[in-house]
Scaffold this motif. Structure first.
Motif, mmCIF file in Angstrom:
data_model
loop_
_atom_site.group_PDB
_atom_site.id
_atom_site.type_symbol
_atom_site.label_atom_id
_atom_site.label_comp_id
_atom_site.label_asym_id
_atom_site.label_seq_id
_atom_site.Cartn_x
_atom_site.Cartn_y
_atom_site.Cartn_z
ATOM 1 N N SER A 197 13.580 -40.400 7.317
ATOM 2 C CA SER A 197 13.282 -38.963 7.247
ATOM 3 C C SER A 197 11.973 -38.664 7.965
ATOM 4 O O SER A 197 11.842 -37.646 8.654
ATOM 5 N N THR A 198 11.009 -39.557 7.801
ATOM 6 C CA THR A 198 9.714 -39.366 8.461
ATOM 7 C C THR A 198 9.891 -39.263 9.973
ATOM 8 O O THR A 198 9.366 -38.352 10.613
ATOM 9 N N LEU A 199 10.675 -40.184 10.543
ATOM 10 C CA LEU A 199 10.876 -40.168 11.992
ATOM 11 C C LEU A 199 11.600 -38.889 12.423
ATOM 12 O O LEU A 199 11.193 -38.226 13.386
ATOM 13 N N LEU A 200 12.670 -38.534 11.707
ATOM 14 C CA LEU A 200 13.416 -37.319 12.086
ATOM 15 C C LEU A 200 12.542 -36.076 11.946
ATOM 16 O O LEU A 200 12.582 -35.179 12.787
ATOM 17 N N ASN A 201 11.727 -36.015 10.900
ATOM 18 C CA ASN A 201 10.859 -34.848 10.707
ATOM 19 C C ASN A 201 9.757 -34.773 11.764
ATOM 20 O O ASN A 201 9.336 -33.683 12.148
ATOM 21 N N CYS A 202 9.304 -35.937 12.230
ATOM 22 C CA CYS A 202 8.337 -35.938 13.341
ATOM 23 C C CYS A 202 8.997 -35.401 14.607
ATOM 24 O O CYS A 202 8.429 -34.566 15.314
ATOM 25 N N ILE A 203 10.216 -35.878 14.887
ATOM 26 C CA ILE A 203 10.923 -35.430 16.094
ATOM 27 C C ILE A 203 11.169 -33.916 16.032
ATOM 28 O O ILE A 203 11.069 -33.217 17.029
ATOM 29 N N SER A 218 21.081 -28.149 21.665
ATOM 30 C CA SER A 218 21.170 -29.322 22.542
ATOM 31 C C SER A 218 20.869 -30.610 21.774
ATOM 32 O O SER A 218 21.404 -31.657 22.101
ATOM 33 N N LEU A 219 20.047 -30.520 20.733
ATOM 34 C CA LEU A 219 19.720 -31.727 19.961
ATOM 35 C C LEU A 219 19.957 -31.482 18.467
ATOM 36 O O LEU A 219 19.405 -30.544 17.895
ATOM 37 N N VAL A 220 20.788 -32.337 17.867
ATOM 38 C CA VAL A 220 21.079 -32.231 16.439
ATOM 39 C C VAL A 220 20.415 -33.397 15.715
ATOM 40 O O VAL A 220 20.614 -34.556 16.082
ATOM 41 N N LEU A 221 19.594 -33.091 14.718
ATOM 42 C CA LEU A 221 18.931 -34.113 13.916
ATOM 43 C C LEU A 221 19.479 -34.021 12.502
ATOM 44 O O LEU A 221 19.267 -33.025 11.811
ATOM 45 N N ALA A 222 20.211 -35.034 12.079
ATOM 46 C CA ALA A 222 20.890 -34.959 10.781
ATOM 47 C C ALA A 222 20.411 -36.092 9.878
ATOM 48 O O ALA A 222 20.614 -37.265 10.173
ATOM 49 N N ASP A 223 19.756 -35.718 8.791
ATOM 50 C CA ASP A 223 19.186 -36.706 7.873
ATOM 51 C C ASP A 223 20.158 -36.986 6.733
ATOM 52 O O ASP A 223 20.354 -36.156 5.855
ATOM 53 N N GLU A 224 20.783 -38.149 6.768
ATOM 54 C CA GLU A 224 21.807 -38.530 5.795
ATOM 55 C C GLU A 224 22.798 -37.403 5.538
ATOM 56 O O GLU A 224 22.964 -36.949 4.403
ATOM 57 N N PRO A 225 23.484 -36.971 6.599
ATOM 58 C CA PRO A 225 24.402 -35.836 6.447
ATOM 59 C C PRO A 225 25.601 -36.163 5.563
ATOM 60 O O PRO A 225 26.355 -35.257 5.208
ATOM 61 N N THR A 226 25.766 -37.435 5.220
ATOM 62 C CA THR A 226 26.913 -37.803 4.383
ATOM 63 C C THR A 226 26.467 -38.320 3.020
ATOM 64 O O THR A 226 27.279 -38.844 2.259
ATOM 65 N N GLY A 227 25.185 -38.144 2.705
ATOM 66 C CA GLY A 227 24.631 -38.723 1.486
ATOM 67 C C GLY A 227 25.298 -38.279 0.191
ATOM 68 O O GLY A 227 25.287 -39.017 -0.787
ATOM 69 N N ASN A 228 25.898 -37.084 0.203
ATOM 70 C CA ASN A 228 26.519 -36.575 -1.026
ATOM 71 C C ASN A 228 28.029 -36.525 -0.942
ATOM 72 O O ASN A 228 28.674 -35.847 -1.733
#
Ligand SMILES: Nc1ncnc2c1ncn2[C@@H]1O[C@H](COP(=O)(O)OP(=O)(O)OP(=O)(O)O)[C@@H](O)[C@H]1O
Ligand SMILES: [Mg+2]
Length: 226
Positions: free
Chosen positions: A50-56, A164-174
């Motif tokens: 999550s840290t990396l995705l939130n930085c991006i 153009s860029l999709v950042l998905a953080d555990e989109p299947t977690g639930n």
């Protein structure tokens, strides 16, 4: 910079300075993401996905290094410019959904268009809802949905403007296994049809295998997996 890279990260360092301790979450992370690619980020809980995705996404500050997205360096923009940049270019699925409680599913899905002062693409949104098996929930509020339904609404919202860029953080977690596979296949379709670049974080190696490339985060380091 490589012309085909949409994300280029160089020597990224992220330190959390807590009340009790200081934690280096990302330590000299460098990587490139090619435009139009489908990338999985794996690593155990607390490894820094999550840290990396939130930085991006430019949602949290970092301590050193640089992140360039579509030739734009995040740190060369101010907060307002970063928000504007996010609106135009990114589709973000947060780990904890972030749907707006006061808005119905339909109105949540229209936010990306309204923020950008763009014509609402109702037809494509209908199609996303159909593909995500979100029948009949359009007029409901988030609290009237299951966790998995909320997660799928968040995914539909992130894709609605074909960013153009999709950042998905555990989109299947639930989601159950089958719905999880469905969601990743939908992300892959979006990538293929609209040349979107997708980066998603997951615990699940089976889902990561849909990706063109897998990165592993461990001990603050990011390395290609396999
Ligand atoms: N705001 C914060 N303040 C201090 N430490 C934090 C903060 N956010 C995250 N951390 C720490 O940074 C490390 C990385 O957290 P992160 O949320 O990026 O992990 P993750 O890989 O996404 O985990 P998960 O799979 O559980 O979502 C963890 O050790 C976490 O405790
Ligand atoms: Mg996380």
């Amino acid at each position: 910079m490589n012309m085909a890279a949409i994300v280029e990260i160089k020597d990224l360092k992220k330190i959390y300075r807590g009340r009790m301790q200081t934690l280096t979450a990302l330590n000299n992370v460098s990587l490139k993401i090619e435009k139009g690619s489908f990338t999985a980020l794996i690593g155990k809980s607390g490894s820094g996905k999550s840290t990396l995705l939130n930085c991006i996404a430019g949602l949290i500050p970092f301590d050193d290094g640089s992140i360039i997205i579509s030739k734009t360096e995040l740190n060369k923009m101010n907060e307002e410019q970063r928000a504007e940049f996010r609106c135009h270019n990114l589709g973000i699925v947060q780990q904890f959904f972030c749907l707006i409680a006061e808005l119905t599913v339909h109105d949540n899905l229209m936010i990306p268009f309204d923020l950008n002062d763009e014509k609402r693409e109702e037809k494509y949104v209908e199609e996303l809802l159909r593909q995500l098996e979100l029948f009949d929930v359009e007029e409901r509020f988030p609290f009237e949905l299951s966790g998995g339904q909320q997660q799928r609404v968040a995914i539909a919202r992130a894709l609605s403007r074909k960013p153009s860029l999709v950042l998905a953080d555990e989109p299947t977690g639930n989601l159950d296994r089958q719905s999880g596979h469905q969601v990743i296949r939908l992300l892959k379709k979006a990538q293929a049809y609209f040349d979107q670049t997708v980066i998603f974080a997951t615990h699940d190696l089976e889902l990561a295998k849909y990706a063109d490339q897998i990165f592993l985060i461990e001990d603050g380091q990011v390395t290609p997996y396999e």
